[in-house]
Design an enzyme around this catalytic site. Structure first.
Site: not given
Ligand code: GLA
Length: 393
Positions: A41-42, A127, A130, A165, A177
């Site tokens: 959703t981000d 990987g 987290l 990134e 994240d």
């Molecule tokens: C990864 C991406 C986040 C997000 C998630 C899915 O962790 O880095 O920005 O899009 O996947 O929710």
């Protein structure tokens, strides 16, 4: 200073001696994160609800005066050195691309940099989804800030690391994240609006239940995965929905009722992707309320629905993650279970009654091993604080 720090400092002296000539040495810690709900959703400008973990990345850093970046990883026992004027993504540099990306992004933002010696050590499985990379990025950005002459600001620095990134590493990740790692508060999850970037800490305080993270053993690299493709599909779905309502600028704008009215504009895969995002945003809003009320049952149900949607509509699960969720849901004392992070491997998060946790772990370990021959790994899940300086000398 704890034992891990002691080791890091000692390694720093071994690798660099007193090359810093008595310059300030800073020690920074950045957590990994787990997302409670709100997946994919981000980047659609929607809502997420992550929390920081009590594991992460440690960085010791010191300035040097020759405009060179020297990076040493304790975990890989590898040193990579590069002039700041020549920062390039190189596949063979692996982990070192992330710190390089951050310095590249700092330079792009107009910060004046000297040179730096860094020693890095982490205790997050790589990987596993987290956010070991976001933790590394933010730890490096924080250390550079502590040694620089600009102030630390959680949101701009999270954005700077996201740009690192996106543009240097080439992964089109959203902001979740980096923002979770930079702005987390101990004892709380972060409800984040990915459009306004306003966030609010919500205490994680279920009376009798707690979160348990399980690593499936299937590692997932965002690069080369279908992540970027999912992003693209969401954009395509948005375009088609804009024909019905030109005011939409992201899937976030499409509410559940409007989606049901307009969904005939979409078919097949694109309809499935959009349906996931629209309903997932709605689930995050409901989950935020359930968390604030300490309602584990309601929260758990939303988690499980999120997984089903990620599995069937967004199609980012895999057999192993589905097995973990399936076994969890058949185990007593489990309120809900879902994959967490991008998917395609990585971890699940489970909301489990505290007095059922021991039996839960044992059951999962046994049945998952039987089904997949893989040893599941369990992570304690205390909501921790964000990136911070933990020492200097
Ligand atoms: C990864 C991406 C986040 C997000 C998630 C899915 O962790 O880095 O920005 O899009 O996947 O929710």
């Amino acid at each position: 200073m704890n034992e891990r720090w002691g080791k890091l400092r000692q390694k720093f002296l071994e690798v660099y001696g007193d090359a810093g000539g008595g310059k300030r040495l800073v020690l920074v810690q950045a957590p990994g994160r787990v997302n409670l709900i709100g997946e994919h959703t981000d980047y659609n400008e929607g809502y997420v609800l992550p929390m920081a973990l009590d594991r992460g990345v440690l960085v010791a850093a010191q300035r040097r005066s020759d405009k060179t970046l020297s990076l040493y990883s304790m975990d890989f026992d590898e040193k990579i050195q590069v002039p700041l004027a020549n920062l390039k993504y190189l596949p063979e540099d692996g982990w070192a691309n992330y710190p390089k990306a951050v310095f590249w992004s700092l330079l792009n933002a107009g910060h004046k940099l000297e040179g730096y010696n860094l020693v890095i050590s982490g205790n997050l499985p790589q990987g596993a989804g987290l956010s070991s990379s976001a933790a590394l990025e933010l730890a490096v950005a924080y250390a550079a800030t502590a040694l620089g002459d600009w102030p630390w600001e959680a949101v701009p620095m999270a954005k700077l690391c996201q740009r690192a990134e996106n543009q240097f590493v080439g992964v089109q990740c959203g902001i979740m994240d980096q923002l979770a790692v930079s702005a987390a508060e101990r004892g709380k999850a972060i409800f984040l609006d990915c459009r306004s970037l306003e966030f609010e800490g919500i205490p994680v305080a279920f009376d009798k239940a707690q979160f348990v993270v399980i690593y499936s053993g299937i590692s997932r690299g965002l690069k080369g995965s279908e992540y970027n493709q999912r992003r693209e599909e969401c954009q395509q779905a948005l375009k088609l929905l804009q024909a019905r309502n030109p005011k939409y600028t992201a899937l976030r704008d499409v509410g559940v009722v409007a989606f049901e009215r307009h969904k005939s504009a979409l078919s097949g895969r694109l309809r499935q992707r959009a349906e996931h995002v629209v309903y997932e945003n709605d689930r995050v809003l409901k989950a935020r309320q359930a968390l604030a009320q300490g309602d584990a049952e309601a929260f758990g149900k939303l988690m499980t629905r999120s997984h089903q949607s990620l599995q069937r509509l967004f199609q980012v699960s895999c057999e192993e993650l589905d097995s973990l969720v399936e076994i969890a849901l058949q185990t007593p004392g489990v309120h809900g279970a879902r994959l967490t992070g991008a998917g395609f491997g990585g971890c699940t998060i489970n909301l489990v009654e505290k007095d059922a946790v021991e039996n839960f772990k044992e059951t999962i370990a046994r049945q998952y091993k039987k089904k997949t021959s893989i040893q599941a790994q369990f992570f304690p899940c205390l909501p921790s604080g964000g990136v911070a300086e933990v020492g200097a000398e």
